[in-house]
Design a protein around this motif. Structure first.
Motif: not given
Length: 368
Positions: A170-180
């Motif tokens: 989950i942390v990895r997927r979220l970390s890949e989102m540039p707008h977050l």
């Protein structure tokens, strides 16, 4: 054994019989509590058990948070099953989107302990409410497709009850989102199950994003030596630590208890962030402290505590209207001046009108 009282068996207590065997409820209370547990889950972790005074669990402020009471079956007219209005703001399963720039991700609905005042008490429990792989992917895809959302808040349930592998995913997927910009996690684990803060869990939290862990604790005693060790490890791994608490009758509803809680947080490297007015979930009336009393308690603390210890006292409004700050107030306008009460001397001090006109830079003359 954890700190505190050493005569507890190291297992989570999940039913009334186990509570009675541990001396936390009278044996004659078991039949009634057996009925209660069919509605509201019970879990008292070994770390929490070790903090409860066995001589008088009925009046212990830690026990009060976790030990069930038959009063929970008394639902008042003002109490509702979804007091924070998650359901109307759920675009996909596991996501709640109330605020424009942030959204909740609820990957599971299990916790290490079950608070008797929980605002999601009708949905959390040992069955876990774990999102399937497909449901989790759909929830993460929703975040990926929402460029206006800048903060992902993992809650539940308790996200730190996930396996390290799933949490890392989950942390990895979220970390890949540039707008977050921010990943925030809300958890009881560091104080209620500190043994779960392992090297694998710390690795799972590795990210280049700003990652905040909001630790839920309501009494100073919850910051045991093992809890402080877990929090130190989290801070050492680069996790910023915040604290959230609920103002609770019989737990922290006086200036001394609240001051001790906030000082214990700071000593454990946790910045007090929110003090919540109780959410009116079914069967929680015995915990409510009136807002006027809460404001008075905080007023009594102003000037006695460092500003680092000062949280925002908030009420989560119904129908998803958001968190509103409740004060207390020390200032009121009077004829263009401000009359401000000194927290240290209790005297009203007059602060003169503005030095410049609104929107301008010239002097503003004022006669006294």
């Amino acid at each position: 054994m954890p700190d505190g009282f050493p005569n507890r068996k190291p297992r989570t207590l999940r039913d009334a019989t186990a509570l009675a065997e541990a001396g936390l409820v009278p044996r004659d209370a078991v039949p009634g509590l057996d009925r209660l547990v069919r509605t509201y889950a019970i879990a008292v972790s070994p770390a929490v058990q070790a903090l409860i005074d066995p001589a008088d669990p009925a009046s212990d402020p830690v026990a009060r948070q976790y030990i069930p009471d038959m009063a929970e079956l008394d639902t008042r007219p003002q109490e509702v099953s979804d007091p924070t209005a998650d359901a109307p703001f759920t675009p996909v399963k596991g996501v709640v989107h109330r605020y424009p720039d942030r959204a909740l991700l609820k990957p599971l609905l299990a916790c290490p302990v079950y608070c008797r005042f929980c605002f999601r008490r009708e949905v959390v429990g040992p069955d876990g409410g774990l999102l399937s792989e497909a449901e989790l992917d759909a929830a993460l895809d929703w975040f990926a497709g929402m460029p206006t959302v800048r903060e992902a808040i993992l809650t539940g349930g308790d996200p730190m009850m996930l396996s390290s592998r799933r949490l890392a995913h989950i942390v990895r997927r979220l970390s890949e989102m540039p707008h977050l910009d921010i990943i925030r996690i809300h958890s009881r684990v560091p104080v209620a199950a500190p043994e779960r803060v392992t090297a694998d869990l710390l690795d799972a939290l590795g990210t280049e994003k700003a990652l905040f862990l909001c630790v839920h604790a309501n009494h100073a005693r919850e910051f045991s030596a093992s809890a402080r060790t877990a929090l130190k490890a989290l801070a050492g791994a680069g996790v910023a630590l915040l604290g959230q608490s609920v103002l609770l009758r019989g737990v922290n509803d006086d200036p001394e208890a609240l001051a001790a809680l906030f000082r214990a947080m700071l000593a454990a490297r946790v910045k007090p962030y929110y003090l919540h007015q109780l959410d009116r979930a079914p069967g929680t009336a015995r915990f409510e402290v009136p807002i006027a009393e809460g404001r008075a308690i905080l007023r009594a603390l102003r000037g006695r505590l460092t500003g680092l210890a000062w949280p925002t006292y908030v009420l989560d409004l119904p129908d998803g209207a958001g968190k509103a700050p409740l004060g207390p107030d020390f200032a009121q306008e009077d004829g263009g001046d401000w009359v401000v009460e000194g927290p240290l001397d209790g005297i009203a001090h007059r602060h003169g009108g503005a030095l410049t006109k609104a929107g301008g830079s010239g002097p503003l003359c004022k006669e006294n």
